[in-house]
Design an enzyme around this catalytic site. Structure first.
Site, PDB file in Angstrom:
ATOM      1  N   ASN A  35      -3.762  -8.974 -33.548  1.00 30.29           N
ATOM      2  CA  ASN A  35      -5.177  -9.611 -33.496  1.00 30.29           C
ATOM      3  C   ASN A  35      -6.160  -8.461 -33.108  1.00 30.29           C
ATOM      4  OD1 ASN A  35      -7.084 -11.580 -32.649  1.00 30.29           O
ATOM      5  ND2 ASN A  35      -6.834 -11.259 -30.464  1.00 30.29           N
ATOM      6  N   SER A 130      -7.056  -9.117 -14.713  1.00 29.26           N
ATOM      7  CA  SER A 130      -8.366  -9.891 -14.773  1.00 29.26           C
ATOM      8  C   SER A 130      -8.406 -10.691 -13.507  1.00 29.26           C
ATOM      9  CB  SER A 130      -7.629 -11.195 -15.656  1.00 29.26           C
ATOM     10  OG  SER A 130      -8.574 -12.263 -15.709  1.00 29.26           O
ATOM     11  N   TYR A 156      -1.305 -17.750 -19.306  1.00 26.94           N
ATOM     12  CA  TYR A 156      -2.130 -16.713 -19.382  1.00 26.94           C
ATOM     13  C   TYR A 156      -2.345 -15.729 -17.986  1.00 26.94           C
ATOM     14  CZ  TYR A 156      -5.973 -13.321 -19.876  1.00 26.94           C
ATOM     15  OH  TYR A 156      -6.809 -12.120 -19.457  1.00 26.94           O
ATOM     16  N   LYS A 160      -0.777 -12.467 -15.952  1.00 29.35           N
ATOM     17  CA  LYS A 160      -1.437 -11.233 -15.340  1.00 29.35           C
ATOM     18  C   LYS A 160      -1.010 -11.003 -14.097  1.00 29.35           C
ATOM     19  CE  LYS A 160      -4.123 -10.054 -18.902  1.00 29.35           C
ATOM     20  NZ  LYS A 160      -3.777  -8.769 -19.673  1.00 29.35           N
TER      21      LYS A 160
HETATM   22  N1  UFG Z   1     -18.709 -21.331 -22.027  1.00 30.95           N
HETATM   23  C1  UFG Z   1     -19.226 -22.497 -22.539  1.00 30.95           C
HETATM   24  N2  UFG Z   1     -19.226 -22.869 -24.056  1.00 30.95           N
HETATM   25  C2  UFG Z   1     -18.272 -22.233 -24.644  1.00 30.95           C
HETATM   26  C3  UFG Z   1     -17.421 -21.123 -23.733  1.00 30.95           C
HETATM   27  C4  UFG Z   1     -17.748 -20.978 -22.657  1.00 30.95           C
HETATM   28  O1  UFG Z   1     -20.194 -23.220 -21.825  1.00 30.95           O
HETATM   29  O2  UFG Z   1     -18.069 -22.244 -25.604  1.00 30.95           O
HETATM   30  C5  UFG Z   1     -18.674 -21.355 -20.265  1.00 30.95           C
HETATM   31  C6  UFG Z   1     -17.675 -21.739 -19.409  1.00 30.95           C
HETATM   32  O3  UFG Z   1     -17.476 -22.817 -19.215  1.00 30.95           O
HETATM   33  C7  UFG Z   1     -17.974 -20.682 -18.524  1.00 30.95           C
HETATM   34  C8  UFG Z   1     -18.423 -19.473 -19.091  1.00 30.95           C
HETATM   35  O4  UFG Z   1     -19.028 -20.174 -20.334  1.00 30.95           O
HETATM   36  O5  UFG Z   1     -18.444 -21.222 -17.505  1.00 30.95           O
HETATM   37  C9  UFG Z   1     -17.646 -18.230 -19.597  1.00 30.95           C
HETATM   38  O6  UFG Z   1     -16.880 -18.790 -20.286  1.00 30.95           O
HETATM   39  P1  UFG Z   1     -15.737 -17.774 -21.038  1.00 30.95           P
HETATM   40  O7  UFG Z   1     -14.680 -18.645 -21.809  1.00 30.95           O
HETATM   41  O8  UFG Z   1     -16.583 -16.839 -21.740  1.00 30.95           O
HETATM   42  O9  UFG Z   1     -14.967 -16.995 -19.783  1.00 30.95           O
HETATM   43  P2  UFG Z   1     -14.068 -17.365 -18.767  1.00 30.95           P
HETATM   44  O10 UFG Z   1     -14.706 -17.201 -17.417  1.00 30.95           O
HETATM   45  O11 UFG Z   1     -13.486 -18.813 -18.721  1.00 30.95           O
HETATM   46  O12 UFG Z   1     -12.762 -16.409 -18.821  1.00 30.95           O
HETATM   47  C10 UFG Z   1     -12.862 -15.377 -18.684  1.00 30.95           C
HETATM   48  C11 UFG Z   1     -11.763 -14.604 -19.761  1.00 30.95           C
HETATM   49  C12 UFG Z   1     -10.299 -14.960 -19.308  1.00 30.95           C
HETATM   50  C13 UFG Z   1      -9.950 -14.823 -17.931  1.00 30.95           C
HETATM   51  C14 UFG Z   1     -11.254 -15.225 -16.955  1.00 30.95           C
HETATM   52  C15 UFG Z   1     -11.080 -14.861 -15.597  1.00 30.95           C
HETATM   53  O13 UFG Z   1     -12.148 -14.808 -21.125  1.00 30.95           O
HETATM   54  O14 UFG Z   1      -9.443 -14.135 -20.206  1.00 30.95           O
HETATM   55  O15 UFG Z   1     -12.407 -14.845 -17.505  1.00 30.95           O
HETATM   56  O16 UFG Z   1     -12.099 -15.173 -14.876  1.00 30.95           O
HETATM   57  F1  UFG Z   1      -8.881 -15.087 -17.486  1.00 30.95           F
END
Ligand code: UFG
Length: 347
Positions: A35, A130, A156, A160
């Site tokens: 990846n 994380s 996942y 961690k």
């Molecule tokens: N979001 C959207 N639309 C999208 C993608 C995300 O609205 O297409 C929102 C999510 O709901 C969230 C925010 O944007 O509110 C951030 O989402 P991300 O997917 O970018 O990140 P996350 O906080 O869900 O996840 C990240 C890392 C994970 C980790 C996690 C720990 O990607 O690997 O933080 O908090 F596990």
């Protein structure tokens, strides 16, 4: 210091390799390129003017000589003082569908690395953990005393938390090992040159790369996952950290390891909502980001924000870059490399 970077060709690994080299360290990259791209390593070489040794190997594969045990043959005889362990699978949704693959890859790679380090006498390990290990926030901002591994919602995240425990146990059994667990909040941004950045395969799971692909015209609109959270505008709030700040956090951690196992949050301490990120990106790119509100994503929490005080005090490190800079740097990377590393570069 000679430092092995597992997963060193990936997003965070490549930026950390660059900062390590700039600080005078020697870097060895181990990656299976499942990846990631060798082009990322080539560009770090170009940016730093230093050649990098690359070991193309799957750290989670059993040693062919023994079927298990002392890590991949690829690390036999490779001398390094420290390892930063980035390698692993990281897509939350995929981990729910493929749990055994996620546990096998993410846990066996750590076990193999720890065995290889014991064999060759390496004494420092920094692990890519994380904020997901905190699960549903019990208090905000989250400090390192927040409970870990309670009610996590996907393999996942569990991998961690389990890796943190594996490293603690390995350290306890080998007191000369100095271990650091870095709990990342939400890494975003790119090197300001626009030469290296995040290159997700397929449809991005994460907010910033998705927005970047909308801005460049690769995707039509952003789906905003829910606007009914108890936050400033109803959308999810996260602590976005510029990947260059994150990379500097790794170097600080490596240079200040202590006896035992120590966990640090790497975050800014400031939360931003999804719509705030959208507006910051529009300003940075000069492009409109069309979006629609869709139902919340299962497993998402309303808000996660780091308390980075421990890392600030003990590592002498703090974030210095803003969300606006992260958006500008992401845009520089995305607009110069619309097809990622495989698509060549417009630079
Ligand atoms: N979001 C959207 N639309 C999208 C993608 C995300 O609205 O297409 C929102 C999510 O709901 C969230 C925010 O944007 O509110 C951030 O989402 P991300 O997917 O970018 O990140 P996350 O906080 O869900 O996840 C990240 C890392 C994970 C980790 C996690 C720990 O990607 O690997 O933080 O908090 F596990």
């Amino acid at each position: 210091m000679r430092v092995l970077l597992t997963g060193g060709a990936g997003y965070i690994g490549s930026h950390t390799a660059l900062v390590l080299i700039e600080r005078g360290h020697e870097v060895i990259v181990l990656d299976d390129f499942s990846n990631s791209s060798v082009e990322a390593v080539r560009r770090v070489e170009e940016l730093t003017g230093s050649p990098i040794r690359v070991i193309d190997a799957d750290l989670s594969a059993p040693d062919p000589a023994t079927g298990s045990g002392v890590g991949p043959a690829a690390l036999a005889g490779v001398e390094f003082e420290a390892a930063i362990h980035f390698a692993g699978l990281k897509a939350v949704g995929e981990s729910v569908r493929q749990p055994t693959r996620y546990y096998r890859t993410n846990l066996v790679s750590t076990l193999n690395l720890l065995d290889a380090m014991r064999e060759n006498g390496a004494t420092k390990i920094v692990f890519s953990s994380s904020a997901t290990v905190y699960g549903d926030p019990q208090h905000l901002p989250q400090d390192e005393l927040h409970p870990v591994g309670v009610g996590l919602t996907n393999p996942y995240g569990w991998s961690k938390a389990m890796n943190e425990q594996i490293i603690r146990d390995a350290q306890a059994a080998r007191p000369e090992l100095e271990a650091v667990l870095l709990r990342y909040f939400n890494p975003v941004g790119a090197h300001p040159s626009g030469r290296i950045g995040e290159d997700p395969s397929g449809i991005p799971n994460n907010l910033m790369p998705f927005i970047a692909q909308v801005a460049v015209g690769k995707r039509e609109r952003l789906s905003v996952f829910g606007d009914g959270y108890p936050t400033v505008d109803g959308t999810g709030v996260r602590d976005y950290i510029h990947v260059m700040d994150l990379a500097e956090g790794h170097v600080a951690a490596l240079e200040r390891t202590m006896p035992g196992t120590t966990a640090y949050n790497l975050g800014s301490g400031t939360g931003s909502s999804v719509l705030e990120v959208v507006r910051a990106f529009e300003t940075a790119s000069g492009r409109e980001i069309p979006y629609e509100i869709v139902p919340a994503r299962p497993g998402d929490v309303a808000e996660m924000v780091a308390d980075p005080a421990k890392a600030n005090a003990e590592l002498g490190w703090r974030t210095t870059r803003t969300l606006a800079e992260a958006c500008a740097d992401t845009w520089a990377w995305q607009s110069a490399n619309p097809g990622g590393y495989a698509g060549g570069s417009a630079a």
